[in-house]
Design an enzyme around this catalytic site. Structure first.
Site, short mmCIF file in Angstrom:
data_model
loop_
_atom_site.label_atom_id
_atom_site.label_comp_id
_atom_site.label_asym_id
_atom_site.label_seq_id
_atom_site.Cartn_x
_atom_site.Cartn_y
_atom_site.Cartn_z
N GLU A 102 6.12 -3.79 8.11
CA GLU A 102 4.64 -3.69 7.82
C GLU A 102 4.43 -5.32 7.11
O GLU A 102 3.00 -5.63 7.21
CB GLU A 102 4.30 -2.98 6.57
CG GLU A 102 4.18 -1.42 7.27
CD GLU A 102 3.79 -0.56 6.29
OE1 GLU A 102 3.66 0.60 6.01
OE2 GLU A 102 4.04 -0.93 4.71
N HIS B 111 0.62 -1.19 0.10
CA HIS B 111 0.11 0.00 0.06
C HIS B 111 0.84 1.44 0.09
O HIS B 111 1.61 1.11 0.82
CB HIS B 111 -0.99 -0.04 1.26
CG HIS B 111 -0.17 -0.01 2.45
ND1 HIS B 111 -0.46 -0.82 3.48
CD2 HIS B 111 0.98 0.91 2.96
CE1 HIS B 111 0.45 -0.56 4.65
NE2 HIS B 111 1.18 0.54 4.36
N HIS C 129 -1.43 4.56 9.86
CA HIS C 129 -0.22 5.45 9.82
C HIS C 129 -0.60 6.65 10.52
O HIS C 129 0.13 7.58 10.24
CB HIS C 129 0.04 5.54 8.33
CG HIS C 129 0.41 4.46 7.59
ND1 HIS C 129 -0.49 3.48 7.12
CD2 HIS C 129 1.58 4.19 7.05
CE1 HIS C 129 0.28 2.75 6.35
NE2 HIS C 129 1.46 2.94 6.51
N HIS D 122 11.09 -1.49 2.73
CA HIS D 122 11.09 0.08 2.36
C HIS D 122 11.49 0.83 3.59
O HIS D 122 11.28 0.23 4.88
CB HIS D 122 9.74 0.51 1.67
CG HIS D 122 8.39 0.53 2.38
ND1 HIS D 122 7.92 -0.67 2.96
CD2 HIS D 122 7.66 1.47 2.81
CE1 HIS D 122 6.73 -0.04 3.45
NE2 HIS D 122 6.87 1.04 3.72
C1 DHB Z 1 5.20 4.79 1.24
C2 DHB Z 1 5.15 3.51 1.68
C3 DHB Z 1 4.18 3.25 2.52
O1 DHB Z 1 4.08 1.96 3.01
C4 DHB Z 1 3.46 4.10 3.37
O2 DHB Z 1 2.64 3.93 4.39
C5 DHB Z 1 3.83 5.50 3.02
C6 DHB Z 1 4.47 5.95 1.80
C7 DHB Z 1 6.17 5.51 0.14
O3 DHB Z 1 6.89 4.51 -0.48
O4 DHB Z 1 6.09 6.58 -0.27
FE FE Z 2 2.78 2.04 5.20
#
Ligand code: DHB
Ligand code: FE
Length: 289
Positions: free
Chosen positions: A240, A12, A59, A193
């Protein structure tokens, strides 16, 4: 008894909401991501889940750092979205399945799980965008949902082992729900990430691919890692992926094995390694597709 018919998992990312809003799905940047979902759509139309239990992480829209439940289960008739500050249009409310929510809550408490029960719950991009990816072109996905929030944003995080046990408990609750409805479990988040700090932009393809493979053949694989080890391997936001573990653990209750219906992995979208996985419980894991 209710039937668990599918396990869905997807990344997401707020930028997906803007891409959908602007119709950018076939732009070169977005195509390898959005095309990944195409084979899933006819399959879902055939399988027709009616209720979706969704593991995800808020979030800061519904829970902020001052009150952070480790696990929270929605019990609302309707789940509203709101402006999170990413500039994406607010999504229409999604219908809740209160009957399964309360069955799940009763079952999890009886199973000695500490959860927060939310009769009102805003859902953020982690819930709304995967619904748009799995059921595109619809104002609202044709399912009733039960959102289950797992804290992946503020330490201390639940361990992977505990999240796996939560998923098993949710699977047992679905299996004991006195209903003829077809239920799917969904996970959103990950894969690797990291959005801030020295390692901002960190992606770990080797780990992601091993994790996705473990979903098929060795569902408990990731439970060997501590929360800090997961941060090291997947990044601060890559944790996550705990939601994927809960989803997969729920499927173990339905059947000893799974068949991979479809998967996709694409790097990067925004700062994230994106993963998509659709699994179907099968009684014989070596069954022909
Ligand atoms: C991004 C990824 C995420 O899981 C999120 O919640 C907000 C931003 C991103 O890579 O921009
Ligand atoms: Fe996220």
């Amino acid at each position: 008894m209710a039937q668990l018919v599918a396990g869905l998992a997807s990344s997401h990312i707020p930028a997906i909401g803007n891409a959908i809003h602007k119709g950018l799905q076939q732009e070169p940047y977005w195509q390898p991501f959005f095309d990944g979902y195409k084979p899933v759509h006819p399959w879902l139309a055939q399988v027709q889940p009616e209720v979706l239990v969704g593991f995800y992480n808020d979030h800061g829209l519904n829970f902020f750092l001052d009150k952070m439940p480790t696990f929270a289960v929605g019990a609302a008739t309707e789940y509203h979205n709101a402006d999170e500050g990413w500039g994406i249009p607010t999504s229409a409310p999604v219908a809740g399945c209160q009957a399964l929510s309360w069955h799940l809550i009763n079952s999890l408490i009886a199973d000695e799980f500490a959860i927060v029960t939310c009769q009102e719950m805003l859902v953020d991009h982690a819930c709304t965008l995967p619904l748009k990816l799995f059921w595109p072109g619809q104002e609202v996905a044709p399912v009733q949902i039960v959102p289950i929030n797992i804290n992946t944003v503020q330490f201390p995080l639940p361990t992977a082992k505990r999240v796996y046990k939560l998923g098993q408990a949710v699977g047992r609750a679905i299996a004991s729900w006195d209903s003829t409805q077809r239920v799917a479990v969904m996970a959103t988040g990950g894969l690797s990430h990291q959005l801030e700090g020295e390692r901002a932009g960190f992606i770990n393809k080797a780990f992601d691919l091993q994790f996705m493979q473990s979903m098929e053949t060795n569902p408990e694989w990731a439970t060997q890692f501590s929360d800090l080890e997961l941060v090291e391997k997947a990044g601060t936001q890559g944790v996550e992926l705990l939601a994927w573990l809960a989803m997969r653990a729920a499927l173990t209750v339905a059947a000893p094995g799974v068949r991979k219906v479809h998967g996709n992995y694409h790097i990067p979208i925004s700062n994230t390694a994106t993963g998509l996985l659709v699994l179907e419980p099968v009684s014989n894991r070596f069954a022909a597709p």
